[in-house]
Design a protein around this motif. Structure first.
Motif, short mmCIF file in Angstrom:
data_model
loop_
_atom_site.label_atom_id
_atom_site.label_comp_id
_atom_site.label_asym_id
_atom_site.label_seq_id
_atom_site.Cartn_x
_atom_site.Cartn_y
_atom_site.Cartn_z
N LEU A 185 0.65 -1.07 -0.35
CA LEU A 185 0.14 0.06 -0.66
C LEU A 185 0.98 1.14 0.16
CD1 LEU A 185 -2.86 -0.61 2.80
CD2 LEU A 185 -3.08 -0.70 0.31
N ALA A 186 2.01 1.41 0.76
CA ALA A 186 2.53 2.48 0.63
C ALA A 186 3.77 3.18 -0.36
CB ALA A 186 3.66 1.89 1.76
N ILE A 187 3.90 1.25 -1.14
CA ILE A 187 3.94 1.44 -2.15
C ILE A 187 3.13 2.58 -3.80
CG2 ILE A 187 5.15 0.36 -4.55
CD1 ILE A 187 6.56 -1.72 -2.79
N GLU A 188 1.98 1.92 -3.48
CA GLU A 188 0.82 2.39 -4.45
C GLU A 188 1.05 3.93 -4.09
OE1 GLU A 188 -2.73 0.50 -4.14
OE2 GLU A 188 -1.42 -1.53 -4.66
N ALA A 189 0.94 4.17 -3.14
CA ALA A 189 0.38 5.65 -2.35
C ALA A 189 1.82 6.85 -2.93
CB ALA A 189 0.22 5.77 -0.72
N SER A 190 3.10 6.09 -2.56
CA SER A 190 3.95 7.10 -2.85
C SER A 190 3.84 7.12 -4.91
CB SER A 190 5.57 6.29 -2.89
OG SER A 190 6.36 6.51 -3.05
N LYS A 191 3.62 6.29 -4.97
CA LYS A 191 4.19 5.90 -7.36
C LYS A 191 2.65 7.31 -7.29
CE LYS A 191 4.96 1.73 -8.29
NZ LYS A 191 4.35 0.83 -8.46
N GLU A 192 1.42 7.23 -6.15
CA GLU A 192 0.30 7.80 -6.76
C GLU A 192 0.58 9.31 -6.21
OE1 GLU A 192 -4.64 9.92 -5.00
OE2 GLU A 192 -3.59 7.47 -4.27
N VAL A 193 1.68 10.04 -5.33
CA VAL A 193 1.79 11.10 -4.97
C VAL A 193 2.71 11.55 -6.42
CG1 VAL A 193 3.62 12.31 -3.31
CG2 VAL A 193 1.83 10.85 -2.00
N THR A 194 3.68 10.56 -6.34
CA THR A 194 4.29 11.09 -8.09
C THR A 194 3.96 11.67 -9.10
OG1 THR A 194 5.93 9.64 -6.84
CG2 THR A 194 6.64 10.58 -9.05
N ASP A 195 2.53 11.19 -9.02
CA ASP A 195 2.44 11.21 -10.70
C ASP A 195 0.96 12.15 -10.57
OD1 ASP A 195 3.32 8.45 -11.36
OD2 ASP A 195 2.00 7.44 -11.25
N LYS A 196 0.54 12.22 -9.10
CA LYS A 196 -0.49 13.36 -9.23
C LYS A 196 0.60 14.56 -8.61
CE LYS A 196 -5.31 12.67 -6.70
NZ LYS A 196 -5.86 12.31 -6.09
N PHE A 197 1.54 14.56 -7.54
CA PHE A 197 1.28 16.29 -7.65
C PHE A 197 2.47 16.18 -7.48
CE2 PHE A 197 -1.22 14.13 -4.00
CZ PHE A 197 -2.49 14.83 -4.51
N GLY A 198 3.76 15.87 -8.53
CA GLY A 198 5.09 15.82 -8.77
C GLY A 198 6.19 15.99 -8.01
N CYS A 199 5.75 15.27 -6.87
CA CYS A 199 7.01 15.04 -5.58
C CYS A 199 7.28 14.43 -5.65
CB CYS A 199 6.45 16.13 -4.52
SG CYS A 199 4.92 14.94 -3.82
N LYS A 200 8.81 13.79 -4.68
CA LYS A 200 9.59 12.53 -4.56
C LYS A 200 9.38 12.80 -2.94
CE LYS A 200 14.41 10.95 -4.84
NZ LYS A 200 15.45 12.03 -5.46
N VAL A 201 9.46 10.95 -2.70
CA VAL A 201 9.41 10.33 -1.52
C VAL A 201 10.05 10.80 -1.76
CG1 VAL A 201 8.06 8.26 -0.03
CG2 VAL A 201 6.36 10.05 -2.24
N VAL A 202 10.65 11.15 -0.26
CA VAL A 202 12.33 10.47 0.13
C VAL A 202 11.96 9.87 2.01
CG1 VAL A 202 13.24 12.56 -1.02
CG2 VAL A 202 11.78 13.06 1.61
N ALA A 203 11.13 9.38 2.47
CA ALA A 203 10.90 8.83 3.82
C ALA A 203 9.79 8.45 3.91
CB ALA A 203 11.07 10.27 5.25
N VAL A 204 9.22 6.77 4.43
CA VAL A 204 7.88 7.03 4.29
C VAL A 204 8.38 6.63 6.53
CG1 VAL A 204 6.88 5.23 4.99
CG2 VAL A 204 7.90 5.74 2.66
N VAL A 205 7.66 6.89 6.83
CA VAL A 205 7.11 6.87 8.65
C VAL A 205 5.64 5.99 8.67
CG1 VAL A 205 6.19 8.05 10.59
CG2 VAL A 205 6.99 9.21 8.50
N ILE A 206 5.63 5.19 9.14
CA ILE A 206 5.57 3.67 10.13
C ILE A 206 4.95 3.35 11.28
CG2 ILE A 206 5.67 2.36 7.73
CD1 ILE A 206 7.12 -0.03 9.20
N ASP A 207 3.91 2.32 11.45
CA ASP A 207 3.91 2.17 13.36
C ASP A 207 5.17 1.60 13.78
OD1 ASP A 207 1.15 2.95 13.00
OD2 ASP A 207 0.16 1.41 12.75
N ASN A 208 5.16 1.69 14.63
CA ASN A 208 6.12 0.80 15.47
C ASN A 208 5.46 -0.14 16.47
OD1 ASN A 208 8.71 0.24 16.57
ND2 ASN A 208 8.83 1.89 18.14
N GLU A 209 5.28 -0.79 15.34
CA GLU A 209 4.69 -2.01 15.52
C GLU A 209 5.39 -3.69 15.39
OE1 GLU A 209 0.18 -4.14 15.09
OE2 GLU A 209 0.12 -1.73 14.68
#
Length: 114
Positions: free
Chosen positions: A86-110
């Motif tokens: 899901l994070a990979i899909e969201a990253s691709k969507e952010v890049t395609d839709k908003f023209g920005c670059k994902v440089v970090a991912v923050v997730i639960d510490n679980e």
């Protein structure tokens, strides 16, 4: 009651054209704010009041957070491989839709996210 000639919008008009107009305006403003920037993708999961698993993603520009998407996980277990996909899909969507670059991912510490 104070404006007798005023007719409030109907449920149908609010859920149709007006909602679409506002959505497009917000998407355009978000795209212009994020274009060309380095951003962080933030993922979080929880269960709603019906105990259905939900996973959401936000984008943080360093100054402001923008809501991206919320996914009903359904019968999928919230394990590392599913959340990663899901994070990979969201990253691709952010890049395609908003023209920005994902440089970090923050997730639960679980435990199950290791």
């Amino acid at each position: 009651m104070l404006r007798l000639g005023y007719t409030p919008p109907t449920r149908k008009s609010l859920a149709g054209g007006l909602l679409d107009k506002i959505f497009n305006e917000v998407t355009t403003m978000t795209a212009s704010a994020l274009e060309g920037r380095d951003v962080s993708l933030v993922q979080d999961g929880w269960s709603d009041i019906h105990n259905s698993p939900v996973i959401s993603h936000c984008v943080h520009s360093g100054e402001i957070s923008y809501f991206l998407i919320s996914v009903d996980a359904g019968s999928n277990k919230k394990i590392a491989t599913y959340c990663t996909s899901l994070a990979i899909e969201a990253s691709k969507e952010v890049t395609d839709k908003f023209g920005c670059k994902v440089v970090a991912v923050v997730i639960d510490n679980e435990q199950k996210m290791q």
